[in-house]
Design a protein around this motif. Structure first.
Motif, PDB file in Angstrom:
ATOM      1  N   LYS A  14       0.836  -1.211   0.000  1.00  0.00           N
ATOM      2  CA  LYS A  14       0.000   0.000   0.000  1.00  0.00           C
ATOM      3  C   LYS A  14       0.866   1.255   0.000  1.00  0.00           C
ATOM      4  O   LYS A  14       0.552   2.228  -0.678  1.00  0.00           O
ATOM      5  CB  LYS A  14      -0.955  -0.031   1.194  1.00  0.00           C
ATOM      6  N   LEU A  15       1.970   1.220   0.720  1.00  0.00           N
ATOM      7  CA  LEU A  15       2.889   2.351   0.745  1.00  0.00           C
ATOM      8  C   LEU A  15       3.489   2.590  -0.641  1.00  0.00           C
ATOM      9  O   LEU A  15       3.497   3.718  -1.142  1.00  0.00           O
ATOM     10  CB  LEU A  15       3.996   2.093   1.766  1.00  0.00           C
ATOM     11  N   ARG A  16       3.950   1.537  -1.295  1.00  0.00           N
ATOM     12  CA  ARG A  16       4.584   1.656  -2.615  1.00  0.00           C
ATOM     13  C   ARG A  16       3.585   2.016  -3.716  1.00  0.00           C
ATOM     14  O   ARG A  16       3.973   2.621  -4.709  1.00  0.00           O
ATOM     15  CB  ARG A  16       5.327   0.370  -2.967  1.00  0.00           C
ATOM     16  N   LEU A  17       2.324   1.653  -3.534  1.00  0.00           N
ATOM     17  CA  LEU A  17       1.303   1.976  -4.535  1.00  0.00           C
ATOM     18  C   LEU A  17       0.605   3.301  -4.259  1.00  0.00           C
ATOM     19  O   LEU A  17      -0.297   3.696  -4.992  1.00  0.00           O
ATOM     20  CB  LEU A  17       0.259   0.851  -4.616  1.00  0.00           C
ATOM     21  N   GLY A  18       1.000   3.963  -3.179  1.00  0.00           N
ATOM     22  CA  GLY A  18       0.382   5.244  -2.840  1.00  0.00           C
ATOM     23  C   GLY A  18      -1.020   5.107  -2.279  1.00  0.00           C
ATOM     24  O   GLY A  18      -1.821   6.031  -2.371  1.00  0.00           O
ATOM     25  N   SER A  42      -4.544  -9.946  -3.126  1.00  0.00           N
ATOM     26  CA  SER A  42      -4.579 -10.840  -4.273  1.00  0.00           C
ATOM     27  C   SER A  42      -3.424 -10.543  -5.231  1.00  0.00           C
ATOM     28  O   SER A  42      -2.740 -11.455  -5.696  1.00  0.00           O
ATOM     29  CB  SER A  42      -5.918 -10.703  -4.999  1.00  0.00           C
ATOM     30  N   ARG A  43      -3.184  -9.270  -5.497  1.00  0.00           N
ATOM     31  CA  ARG A  43      -2.076  -8.878  -6.381  1.00  0.00           C
ATOM     32  C   ARG A  43      -0.728  -9.242  -5.782  1.00  0.00           C
ATOM     33  O   ARG A  43       0.162  -9.720  -6.478  1.00  0.00           O
ATOM     34  CB  ARG A  43      -2.115  -7.382  -6.665  1.00  0.00           C
ATOM     35  N   LEU A 175      11.859  -5.843  -4.148  1.00  0.00           N
ATOM     36  CA  LEU A 175      10.755  -4.946  -3.804  1.00  0.00           C
ATOM     37  C   LEU A 175      10.602  -3.815  -4.815  1.00  0.00           C
ATOM     38  O   LEU A 175       9.534  -3.243  -4.950  1.00  0.00           O
ATOM     39  CB  LEU A 175      10.951  -4.363  -2.401  1.00  0.00           C
ATOM     40  N   ASN A 176      11.670  -3.487  -5.529  1.00  0.00           N
ATOM     41  CA  ASN A 176      11.601  -2.429  -6.533  1.00  0.00           C
ATOM     42  C   ASN A 176      10.721  -2.786  -7.721  1.00  0.00           C
ATOM     43  O   ASN A 176      10.369  -1.922  -8.517  1.00  0.00           O
ATOM     44  CB  ASN A 176      13.009  -2.054  -7.019  1.00  0.00           C
ATOM     45  N   ASP A 177      10.375  -4.080  -7.866  1.00  0.00           N
ATOM     46  CA  ASP A 177       9.520  -4.514  -8.967  1.00  0.00           C
ATOM     47  C   ASP A 177       8.036  -4.361  -8.674  1.00  0.00           C
ATOM     48  O   ASP A 177       7.204  -4.655  -9.533  1.00  0.00           O
ATOM     49  CB  ASP A 177       9.820  -5.976  -9.308  1.00  0.00           C
ATOM     50  N   ILE A 178       7.675  -3.930  -7.490  1.00  0.00           N
ATOM     51  CA  ILE A 178       6.265  -3.753  -7.144  1.00  0.00           C
ATOM     52  C   ILE A 178       5.715  -2.548  -7.915  1.00  0.00           C
ATOM     53  O   ILE A 178       6.250  -1.467  -7.846  1.00  0.00           O
ATOM     54  CB  ILE A 178       6.071  -3.534  -5.620  1.00  0.00           C
ATOM     55  N   LYS A 179       4.656  -2.803  -8.656  1.00  0.00           N
ATOM     56  CA  LYS A 179       4.032  -1.734  -9.469  1.00  0.00           C
ATOM     57  C   LYS A 179       2.537  -1.820  -9.345  1.00  0.00           C
ATOM     58  O   LYS A 179       1.922  -2.793  -9.290  1.00  0.00           O
ATOM     59  CB  LYS A 179       4.421  -1.867 -10.920  1.00  0.00           C
TER      60      LYS A 179
END
Length: 179
Positions: A14-18, A42-43, A175-179
């Motif tokens: 949630k932090l990385r996706l804003g 799920s993602r 973790l940098n691949d989280i989009k």
């Protein structure tokens, strides 16, 4: 390596996706009324499962699952079909009793290697073993004697695997691949 519980990993996503609000207790809702946390969970589960199958294994948890194999049978062509234990994803190493060394290269079912196993002069030996990776099993060529307990022949079966405690473990670089 970093290790997250599911709640910690959800917060990281949630932090990385804003999606993490400035004020704690802030709830984000979509117009279609679907629950945001469930969609993100799920993602993240799918993303992590994909990593276990494709990412560099040095950055992922690995386990020896030899003791967890529930089904292993000798096929008509002489291969030992090892059903992948629950939680196992990608084979990295297999060694059967009697083999000179472990196998770390897994061939495809439609490869020339697999085709050679049908020829008695070209097939694997204990000095030169081999294996084929299937979606739900591993074919280990040149297994133990057929009279033995087939699963008991497996000395090592190292795979990328879901951590037994249900956590998410990986190298921080992933973790940098989280989009």
């Amino acid at each position: 390596m970093v290790n997250f519980s599911e709640a910690e990993f959800l917060r990281e996503w949630k932090l990385r996706l804003g999606l993490l609000g400035q004020a704690e207790g802030c709830e984000i809702e979509r117009h279609d009324m679907s629950e945001t946390d469930e969609r993100v969970k799920s993602r993240m589960r799918s993303w992590y499962a994909g990593l276990l199958h494709t990412a560099d294994p040095r950055f992922l948890p690995q386990r020896d699952l030899a003791g967890e194999v529930q089904k292993a049978v000798i096929e008509d062509d002489g291969a030992l079909r090892i059903t992948v234990p629950p939680g196992g994803c990608r084979p990295l190493e297999v060694k059967l009793r009697g083999w000179k060394h472990a196998v770390r290269v897994f061939h495809k079912p439609c490869s020339r290697f697999a085709a050679r196993q049908r020829d008695t002069l070209l097939r694997c030996t204990p000095q030169n073993p081999g294996a084929v990776a299937l979606p739900d099993a591993i074919l280990a060529y040149c297994p133990c004697e057929t009279g033995e307990n087939a699963a008991g022949c497996i000395e090592r079966l190292v795979m990328t695997a879901w951590p037994a405690d249900g956590s998410y473990t990986m190298n921080v670089k992933l973790l940098n691949d989280i989009k």
